[in-house]
Write a protein that holds these residues in place. Sequence first.
Motif, mmCIF file in Angstrom:
data_model
loop_
_atom_site.group_PDB
_atom_site.id
_atom_site.type_symbol
_atom_site.label_atom_id
_atom_site.label_comp_id
_atom_site.label_asym_id
_atom_site.label_seq_id
_atom_site.Cartn_x
_atom_site.Cartn_y
_atom_site.Cartn_z
ATOM 1 N N UNK A 1 3.913 11.829 -4.606
ATOM 2 C CA UNK A 1 3.310 10.784 -5.432
ATOM 3 C C UNK A 1 4.373 9.796 -5.901
ATOM 4 N N UNK A 2 5.513 10.322 -6.357
ATOM 5 C CA UNK A 2 6.611 9.438 -6.778
ATOM 6 C C UNK A 2 7.075 8.564 -5.628
ATOM 7 N N UNK B 1 0.849 -1.192 0.000
ATOM 8 C CA UNK B 1 0.000 0.000 0.000
ATOM 9 C C UNK B 1 0.887 1.247 0.000
ATOM 10 N N UNK B 2 0.574 2.201 -0.869
ATOM 11 C CA UNK B 2 1.217 3.507 -0.858
ATOM 12 C C UNK B 2 0.249 4.542 -0.313
ATOM 13 N N UNK C 1 -1.974 -0.871 -4.143
ATOM 14 C CA UNK C 1 -3.037 0.042 -3.738
ATOM 15 C C UNK C 1 -2.439 1.390 -3.359
ATOM 16 N N UNK C 2 -3.053 2.466 -3.854
ATOM 17 C CA UNK C 2 -2.624 3.814 -3.516
ATOM 18 C C UNK C 2 -3.768 4.510 -2.784
ATOM 19 N N UNK C 3 -3.498 4.955 -1.562
ATOM 20 C CA UNK C 3 -4.471 5.662 -0.732
ATOM 21 C C UNK C 3 -4.058 7.123 -0.652
ATOM 22 N N UNK D 1 0.279 3.469 -14.818
ATOM 23 C CA UNK D 1 0.611 2.451 -13.819
ATOM 24 C C UNK D 1 -0.568 1.569 -13.409
ATOM 25 N N UNK D 2 -1.796 1.972 -13.662
ATOM 26 C CA UNK D 2 -2.982 1.123 -13.444
ATOM 27 C C UNK D 2 -3.029 0.510 -12.039
ATOM 28 N N UNK D 3 -2.907 1.336 -11.023
ATOM 29 C CA UNK D 3 -3.055 0.874 -9.644
ATOM 30 C C UNK D 3 -4.536 0.844 -9.249
#
Length: 258
Positions: free
Chosen positions: A145-146, A78-79, A155-157, A184-186
């Motif tokens: 973001x990077x 998770x990011x 998963x990006x929260x 990137x299609x997360x």
Amino acid sequence: MSYISVDRVFKIYGGRQGPVEAVSNVSFAVEAGEFVSILGPSGCGKSTLLMMLAGLEATTAGAITIDGRTVTSPRRDVGLIFQDATLLPWLSVLDNVLFPIRIMKGDLATHRQKARELLDMVGLGDFHAHKPAQLSGGMRQRVAICRALIHDPHLLLMDEPFSALDAITRDDMNMALLEIWQRYHKTGVFITHSIREAVVLSDRVLVMTRRPSTVVCDIRIPFARPRGRDLGETLEFNAICRTLREHIEAGHRRDRAA
């Protein structure tokens, strides 16, 4: 099985004047690869819900599962992006992006080229050696973001990452995030109180009421990707914004009636 499942989740905080219910009986699902925005007024519990998804807050009742596993603590896949970029001021832009790899005791040399590629993609190719104090607010959020993407999370929260930016910079960041998403299609969950931002970015938008918050509508956004700046000028876009606004206002009326 959905990639994310939120099943009858409650969050109640203790307080000197008694318990405070922040989130009340929230249920929804997110499929792999979806970008879902959670929309609602400030202080309604959106960020609390995101912190429970991230494993940084425990649920009082109910369950959250990600990829079939119950969330009980932070996960490496998770990011997380906060309202503030939270960059380390003594590190360069490049080293800030690489910081999660250092914490995870990963191979910095292996990830250094990816960090450069991410920064180049968001328009910071000439700023690898700069310190955060030398960057504008929008540039710092691009670095954040990077940093969230450097370990290739599934998963990006995102907790209102553009809320402190001026309107023009915020629009630019929305376009940058759309480009990143296209590449990137997360899977993503994005917290915001901006209706237009939610519609521009999302595959679905959930609307939450004031505290104790619950989900009152779930609207699918029909626009194909990639999306451009002219999307916001279309009649269909503005009709969806109006529908979401009506749901929010209806929630406010129910709160006053109660």
